[in-house]
Design a protein around this motif. Structure first.
Motif, PDB file in Angstrom:
ATOM      1  N   TYR A   1       9.133 -12.508  17.001  1.00 39.95           N
ATOM      2  CA  TYR A   1       9.031 -11.964  15.453  1.00 39.95           C
ATOM      3  C   TYR A   1       7.479 -12.798  15.417  1.00 39.95           C
ATOM      4  O   TYR A   1       6.867 -13.009  14.439  1.00 39.95           O
ATOM      5  CB  TYR A   1      10.002 -12.395  15.065  1.00 39.95           C
TER       6      TYR A   1
ATOM      7  N   LYS B   1       6.930  -7.015   9.378  1.00 45.56           N
ATOM      8  CA  LYS B   1       6.224  -7.118   8.561  1.00 45.56           C
ATOM      9  C   LYS B   1       7.164  -7.318   7.485  1.00 45.56           C
ATOM     10  O   LYS B   1       6.636  -8.334   6.328  1.00 45.56           O
ATOM     11  CB  LYS B   1       5.565  -6.105   7.604  1.00 45.56           C
TER      12      LYS B   1
ATOM     13  N   ILE C   1       1.249 -18.231   8.427  1.00 44.80           N
ATOM     14  CA  ILE C   1       0.690 -16.812   8.116  1.00 44.80           C
ATOM     15  C   ILE C   1       0.395 -16.827   6.120  1.00 44.80           C
ATOM     16  O   ILE C   1       0.582 -17.974   5.869  1.00 44.80           O
ATOM     17  CB  ILE C   1       2.645 -16.737   7.212  1.00 44.80           C
TER      18      ILE C   1
ATOM     19  N   GLU D   1       7.991 -11.338   7.664  1.00 42.73           N
ATOM     20  CA  GLU D   1       7.029 -11.874   7.302  1.00 42.73           C
ATOM     21  C   GLU D   1       6.923 -12.090   5.393  1.00 42.73           C
ATOM     22  O   GLU D   1       6.928 -12.890   4.793  1.00 42.73           O
ATOM     23  CB  GLU D   1       5.556 -11.423   7.877  1.00 42.73           C
TER      24      GLU D   1
ATOM     25  N   ILE E   1       3.745 -12.035  13.853  1.00 44.02           N
ATOM     26  CA  ILE E   1       3.967 -13.455  12.376  1.00 44.02           C
ATOM     27  C   ILE E   1       2.335 -13.853  12.534  1.00 44.02           C
ATOM     28  O   ILE E   1       1.189 -13.715  11.731  1.00 44.02           O
ATOM     29  CB  ILE E   1       5.228 -13.648  11.608  1.00 44.02           C
ATOM     30  N   CYS E   2       2.634 -14.251  13.428  1.00 43.21           N
ATOM     31  CA  CYS E   2       1.084 -15.575  13.459  1.00 43.21           C
ATOM     32  C   CYS E   2       0.329 -15.341  14.030  1.00 43.21           C
ATOM     33  O   CYS E   2      -1.273 -16.271  13.697  1.00 43.21           O
ATOM     34  CB  CYS E   2       1.802 -17.000  14.184  1.00 43.21           C
TER      35      CYS E   2
END
Length: 318
Positions: free
Chosen positions: A73, A280, A104, A283, A77-78
């Motif tokens: 994750y 997604k 993010i 996030e 995300i990052c």
């Protein structure tokens, strides 16, 4: 592709579909209609199976070997912005508990979570996602650093429990978890907690005090695992399915009891069946939570957080 026991009908249909496609490729026989019918049956079977999952089946899905873990994750995300931080500045660096700074969009977050392994070697390296006292002390150190610099915190929970070994108890496992719970109530920055897999016992609670508590659809959150509950009550693991139902540990049960704030839908088949969309969703959920919480003053944040947990378990006689 690995299948769980209740997914066998899907496995059989997939094998039929692959066989039909292979026949069409290797010969002149037109199997396009057969393939379309099988595709339709696969989708219908998936919908039928996943809309009627029992508590135990959701526990199985939360442990699926292909399910994404904390670092999956964070990396999704990052991206390259994530900087992992190590050590509790006291004893050592627990590999079962990971944490660090990541962005993010333009917003920095402190990410903290348990990390499981992908194979025998990495599972041993990560101690199966079971953190020791130094892991919880590292988590607290990172939270206090985030507080110092005004950075919001995101905790990703996925653990079968805190490490129950003798050496962990000697180093103060219970004290470390209790201290985390105490200190997290007074952290002056927003804390978003997301259960992405297993949420068992004090191992989960050690990073589980937050302003927003969110569960993915096929996860569980409980004081004890179904197997351990079964072994205590029936002296055997054979009653684990009954225990799972009785514990009311699914996301739906948690929401009904007002122990969590939100359930995050998963793709049909679980988070591992469509990782991209799952990442997604998580996030988007983190950003939405932060947008709501950043409007509150530190004092109001702490007050609301305390009231949230004080109200848990309160009831009135009719």
């Amino acid at each position: 592709m690995e299948y769980l026991d209740f997914e066998i009908p899907i496995k059989e249909l997939n094998e039929q579909y692959q066989k039909a496609c292979r026949i069409g490729t290797e010969s002149d026989v037109d199997v396009s209609d057969t393939c379309k019918q099988l595709e339709k049956r696969i989708e219908e079977t998936k919908k039928e199976i996943y809309k009627n999952l029992s508590a135990w089946q959701r526990v199985q899905l939360s442990r699926h070997p292909n399910r994404p873990y904390t670092m999956d994750y964070i990396n999704a995300i990052c991206g390259d912005s994530f900087l992992e931080l190590h050590g509790d500045r006291n004893f050592g660096d627990d590999k079962a508990m990971v944490g660090g700074l990541g962005k993010i969009k333009d917003q920095s977050f402190m990410f903290i979570g348990q990390q499981k392994g992908y194979n025998t070697k990495t599972r041993q390296y990560r101690n199966f996602g079971m953190a020791s006292p130094e892991g919880y002390r590292k988590a607290l150190r990172l939270m206090q650093s985030a507080e110092k610099f005004g950075i919001p915190i995101v905790c990703l929970i996925d653990t079968p429990g805190a490490f129950p070994g003798l050496e962990a108890e000697e180093r103060g496992q219970g004290e470390a978890i209790a201290r985390n719970i105490q200190k997290m109530f007074n952290i002056q920055v927003p804390i978003t907690v997301i259960i992405i897999g297993e949420g068992a016992s004090g191992g989960a609670l050690g990073i589980g005090v937050g302003d927003k508590i969110i569960m993915l659809e096929n996860t569980w959150y409980s004081v004890i695992s179904p197997e351990s509950c079964s072994s205590i009550l029936w002296r055997s693991w054979e009653q684990k399915q009954i225990a799972a139902e009785a514990l009311k540990l699914t996301a739906k049960d948690m929401k009904k009891q007002k122990l969590i704030d939100e359930i995050l839908k998963e793709p049909i088949g679980g988070a591992h069946s469509d990782r991209e969309n799952t990442f997604k969703s998580v996030e988007k959920c983190i950003l939405k939570s932060y947008e709501e919480l950043k409007k509150l003053s530190p004092e109001k944040l702490i007050e609301n957080r305390m009231n949230k947990f004080i109200e848990m378990g309160v009831f009135q006689d009719a």
